[in-house]
Design a protein around this motif. Structure first.
Motif, short mmCIF file in Angstrom:
data_model
loop_
_atom_site.label_atom_id
_atom_site.label_comp_id
_atom_site.label_asym_id
_atom_site.label_seq_id
_atom_site.Cartn_x
_atom_site.Cartn_y
_atom_site.Cartn_z
N HIS A 210 0.82 -1.22 0.00
CA HIS A 210 0.00 0.00 0.00
C HIS A 210 0.85 1.27 0.00
O HIS A 210 0.31 2.38 0.03
CB HIS A 210 -0.96 0.00 1.19
CG HIS A 210 -1.93 -1.13 1.12
ND1 HIS A 210 -3.12 -1.05 0.44
CD2 HIS A 210 -1.86 -2.40 1.60
CE1 HIS A 210 -3.75 -2.22 0.51
NE2 HIS A 210 -3.00 -3.05 1.22
N GLY A 211 2.17 1.10 0.00
CA GLY A 211 3.06 2.26 -0.06
C GLY A 211 3.54 2.51 -1.48
O GLY A 211 3.84 3.64 -1.87
N GLY A 212 3.59 1.45 -2.28
CA GLY A 212 4.09 1.54 -3.65
C GLY A 212 3.23 2.46 -4.50
O GLY A 212 2.01 2.38 -4.46
N GLY A 213 3.89 3.34 -5.24
CA GLY A 213 3.16 4.30 -6.09
C GLY A 213 2.79 5.55 -5.32
O GLY A 213 2.81 6.65 -5.86
N VAL A 214 2.49 5.39 -4.03
CA VAL A 214 1.89 6.47 -3.24
C VAL A 214 2.96 7.28 -2.49
O VAL A 214 2.84 8.49 -2.36
CB VAL A 214 0.88 5.85 -2.24
CG1 VAL A 214 0.33 6.90 -1.30
CG2 VAL A 214 -0.25 5.15 -3.00
N PHE A 215 3.97 6.60 -1.96
CA PHE A 215 5.04 7.28 -1.19
C PHE A 215 6.35 7.18 -1.98
O PHE A 215 6.50 6.32 -2.85
CB PHE A 215 5.20 6.62 0.18
CG PHE A 215 4.02 6.84 1.09
CD1 PHE A 215 4.00 7.92 1.97
CD2 PHE A 215 2.92 6.00 1.06
CE1 PHE A 215 2.90 8.15 2.80
CE2 PHE A 215 1.82 6.22 1.89
CZ PHE A 215 1.82 7.29 2.76
N GLY A 216 7.32 8.03 -1.61
CA GLY A 216 8.63 7.97 -2.25
C GLY A 216 8.76 9.00 -3.35
O GLY A 216 7.76 9.45 -3.91
N SER A 217 10.04 9.34 -3.68
CA SER A 217 10.27 10.42 -4.64
C SER A 217 9.67 10.09 -6.00
O SER A 217 9.22 10.97 -6.72
CB SER A 217 11.77 10.70 -4.76
OG SER A 217 12.43 9.51 -5.17
N LEU A 294 0.01 13.37 -8.84
CA LEU A 294 -1.03 12.47 -8.34
C LEU A 294 -0.81 12.17 -6.86
O LEU A 294 -1.75 12.14 -6.06
CB LEU A 294 -1.03 11.15 -9.13
CG LEU A 294 -1.40 11.26 -10.61
CD1 LEU A 294 -1.20 9.93 -11.32
CD2 LEU A 294 -2.85 11.71 -10.76
N ARG A 295 0.45 11.94 -6.51
CA ARG A 295 0.77 11.66 -5.09
C ARG A 295 0.40 12.85 -4.20
O ARG A 295 -0.18 12.69 -3.14
CB ARG A 295 2.26 11.32 -4.94
CG ARG A 295 2.61 9.90 -5.35
CD ARG A 295 4.06 9.54 -5.10
NE ARG A 295 4.95 10.03 -6.12
CZ ARG A 295 5.11 9.46 -7.31
NH1 ARG A 295 4.45 8.36 -7.62
NH2 ARG A 295 5.95 9.95 -8.21
N LYS A 296 0.73 14.05 -4.68
CA LYS A 296 0.44 15.25 -3.89
C LYS A 296 -1.07 15.42 -3.73
O LYS A 296 -1.57 15.72 -2.64
CB LYS A 296 1.02 16.49 -4.58
CG LYS A 296 2.51 16.65 -4.30
CD LYS A 296 3.00 18.02 -4.74
CE LYS A 296 4.51 18.10 -4.53
NZ LYS A 296 5.22 18.57 -5.72
N ASP A 297 -1.79 15.22 -4.82
CA ASP A 297 -3.25 15.37 -4.82
C ASP A 297 -3.86 14.34 -3.84
O ASP A 297 -4.74 14.69 -3.03
CB ASP A 297 -3.74 15.11 -6.25
CG ASP A 297 -5.18 15.53 -6.44
OD1 ASP A 297 -5.63 16.42 -5.70
OD2 ASP A 297 -5.85 14.95 -7.32
N LEU A 298 -3.38 13.12 -3.91
CA LEU A 298 -3.89 12.06 -3.03
C LEU A 298 -3.63 12.40 -1.56
O LEU A 298 -4.49 12.22 -0.70
CB LEU A 298 -3.23 10.72 -3.40
CG LEU A 298 -3.63 9.51 -2.56
CD1 LEU A 298 -5.12 9.24 -2.65
CD2 LEU A 298 -2.87 8.26 -3.01
N ARG A 299 -2.44 12.91 -1.31
CA ARG A 299 -2.06 13.25 0.07
C ARG A 299 -2.99 14.36 0.61
O ARG A 299 -3.50 14.28 1.71
CB ARG A 299 -0.60 13.71 0.11
CG ARG A 299 0.08 13.38 1.41
CD ARG A 299 1.59 13.32 1.40
NE ARG A 299 2.28 14.02 0.35
CZ ARG A 299 2.97 13.42 -0.62
NH1 ARG A 299 3.03 12.11 -0.67
NH2 ARG A 299 3.60 14.12 -1.53
N LYS A 300 -3.21 15.37 -0.23
CA LYS A 300 -4.05 16.51 0.17
C LYS A 300 -5.47 16.02 0.49
O LYS A 300 -6.05 16.39 1.52
CB LYS A 300 -4.11 17.52 -0.99
CG LYS A 300 -3.90 18.95 -0.57
CD LYS A 300 -3.43 19.80 -1.71
CE LYS A 300 -4.58 20.51 -2.40
NZ LYS A 300 -4.12 21.31 -3.54
N LYS A 301 -6.00 15.18 -0.37
CA LYS A 301 -7.37 14.68 -0.18
C LYS A 301 -7.46 13.79 1.06
O LYS A 301 -8.44 13.83 1.80
CB LYS A 301 -7.84 13.93 -1.43
CG LYS A 301 -8.15 14.87 -2.58
CD LYS A 301 -8.42 14.16 -3.88
CE LYS A 301 -8.79 15.19 -4.95
NZ LYS A 301 -8.64 14.71 -6.31
#
Ligand SMILES: Cc1ncc(COP(=O)(O)O)c(C=O)c1O
Length: 393
Positions: A210-217, A294-301
Motif C-alpha cells: 500500500h506504499g508503492g506508487g503512493v510514497f517515495g520520490s 497524483l501523489r500530492k493530490d492524493l495526500r491533500k485529499k
C-alpha cells in the motif's frame, strides 16, 4: 462421511452468518472508478486500491492492447519457456527504480509473500512479525515452519523485548513488516526497526503493497521516502494497487534473487504473468515515476478527509496514509453502518474479524487521487449524519 462434511460446512456458515461475519460476492462494475455501480446504484467508491487512478489510464490500456500481439498467455512457467525479453527488461528496470541489484516478478503479492518467507526460512529460524501484518505474511511464515513471534502492532519496545529473549548466536532472525498497514492505514516505524537491525543483525523484509506508487520520490514506497533502502534486505512491491495493473515483485541482492529462482515454489510452479500484464506494468511504471502531481493530490485529499472525520469525533486509529478507517467496534453495528452508507450513495465496506481483532470492526475509506472534492464532501456529510444517528459520535 460426506454427510459429516456437509453438516460441518452448514454449521460453519450458520455461525458466520449469525455473527455478522459472512462474506458474499457482489457484482460490481466500474470498480476502479471514483463512482462505481452496485445493485444498479451509483455509489461513491471508497473500497478500491486504485489509489492513483491508473487502472483506467489510456496509456496503460493502450500498452495492454499492444501487448496482446504477443499472445494471450505465456503458457509456461518462468523456468521453462515463460521468461520473455520484456519480462527481463522490466525486472532490470524495477531493480534500477529501487537502486538495487535485482528484481523478480511474481504473479501477485500473496504469492510473493508466501513464497519468499517459506523459501528463506525453515524450522531452525525465528521470525518476528507485526501483529497486523497481512495474511499472506502470516501464511508464508506458517508454511516455513519457523518459530513465529508476533510483536504488538508497531510496538518497537515489544519487538526488542522479544529479540532479547532469542539466542542470537544460535538462531537466524528475520523481521517482517508491512510499511503501510492495510487495516489501520498507519505506517511502520522503519527508522527504529533499522536501528534494531543494526544492533541485532536480523534480516529485514518489508511489504510495500500500500506504499508503492503512493510514497517515495518516484513512488518507490515508504522505505525510499525515509532514505532507508540500503537497510532493507527484501522489498515486496505489488502492482495491482498504486500501479493499477496486476502482479508483484521482489527487490533484493542478486544472490538472494537467484536463490528464489531456484527454491521459491510459488515462483517456480506457476505460469508466468501474461504479456498484456507485463506491457501494462511497464507503462504504469513510467506513469508512477512521473506521478508526483497524483501523489500530492492524493495526500491533500487524504489529510482533508481524515481531519474532518477526526473533527466529527470518529476514531481514525493512527492513520497517516490514504487508508482511513473509523472504529465502530461491534461487527453487526459495523455492517449496519455500511448498509446505511450504501443506501445514501456511499460504498465503504465493513472490515471485521478475522481481518482485524475482535471488537475493532471498522469501516475503511480508501481515498483515490481520482475522487472529486465534492465526492469527499458529500461522503463526509453523510458519514457524520449516520455516525450521530447510530450514536458512534
Ligand atoms: C499488505 C498486503 N500485502 C500483500 C497483499 C497481496 O497482494 P496481491 O493482491 O497482489 O495478492 C495485500 C493485498 O491484497 C496487502 O494488503
Amino acid at each position: 462421511m460426506l454427510d459429516d462434511w456437509n453438516k460441518w460446512i452448514t454449521r460453519q456458515l450458520f455461525t458466520l452468518k449469525s455473527n455478522g461475519l459472512q462474506r458474499n460476492l457482489i457484482q460490481t462494475s466500474q470498480a476502479t472508478q471514483p463512482i462505481l455501480v452496485r445493485h444498479q446504484a451509483k455509489l461513491i467508491n471508497f473500497s478500491s486500491n486504485n489509489y492513483l487512478g491508473l487502472a483506467n489510464h489510456p496509456k496503460i490500456i493502450q500498452a495492454m492492447k499492444d501487448g496482446m500481439n504477443e499472445g494471450a498467455s505465456q503458457a509456461s512457467s518462468r523456468s521453462l519457456v515463460g521468461t520473455s525479453k520484456a519480462m527481463k527488461q522490466l525486472e532490470t528496470e524495477l531493480a534500477k527504480y529501487h537502486n538495487h541489484e535485482a528484481a523478480l516478478l511474481f504473479s501477485n503479492g500473496y504469492m510473493a509473500n508466501v513464497g519468499v518467507l517459506s523459501s528463506f526460512l525453515s524450522h531452525h529460524d525465528v521470525v518476528l512479525s507485526d501483529r497486523l501484518n497481512h495474511a499472506s505474511i502470516v501464511d508464508g511464515i506458517r508454511l516455513s515452519q519457523a518459530q513465529h513471534i508476533r510483536y504488538r502492532h508497531n510496538d518497537i519496545d515489544h519487538l526488542q523485548e522479544q529479540l532479547q529473549k532469542i539466542d542470537c548466536g544460535k538462531k537466524r532472525i528475520w523481521v517482517v513488516t508491512d510499511t503501510v498497514f492495510s487495516m489501520d492505514g498507519d505506517i511502520a516505524k522503519l527508522q527504529e526497526l533499522v536501528l534494531l537491525k543494526q544492533r541485532y543483525g536480523f534480516a529485514l523484509m518489508v511489504d510495500e503493497a500500500h506504499g508503492g506508487g503512493v510514497f517515495g520520490s518516484q513512488g518507490q514506497g515508504v522505505v525510499e521516502q525515509e532514505g532507508l533502502s540500503p537497510h532493507v534486505d527484501i522489498h515486496i512491491g505489488t502492482l495491482s494497487k498504486g500501479f493499477g495493473v496486476y502482479g508483484a515483485y521482489v527487490i533484493a541482492q542478486s544472490n538472494w534473487i537467484d536463490f528464489l529462482i531456484n527454491r521459491c515454489r510459488s515462483f517456480i510452479y506457476t505460469t508466468s504473468l501474461p504479456p498484456v500484464v507485463i506491457s501494462g506494468i511497464k507503462a504504469s511504471l513510467q506513469l508512477v515515476k512521473q506521478g508526483d502531481h497524483l501523489r500530492k493530490d492524493l495526500r491533500k485529499k487524504s489529510v482533508y478527509f481524515r481531519n474532518h472525520l477526526r473533527d466529527f469525533g470518529f476514531h481514525t486509529f493512527d492513520s497517516k496514509s490514504q487508508i482511513i478507517p473509523i472504529l465502530i467496534g461491534d461487527e453487526t453495528k459495523t455492517v449496519l453502518f455500511s448498509h446505511k452508507l450504501e443506501q445514501r450513495g456511499i460504498l465503504s465496506l465493513p472490515i471485521r474479524p478475522p481481518s482485524v481483532p475482535v471488537n475493532t470492526s471498522r469501516l475503511r475509506f480508501s481515498i483515490l487521487a481520482s475522487h472529486q472534492w465534492n465526492h469527499l464532501d458529500q461522503a463526509l456529510e453523510t458519514i457524520q449524519q449516520i455516525g450521530k444517528e447510530m450514536g458512534v459520535i
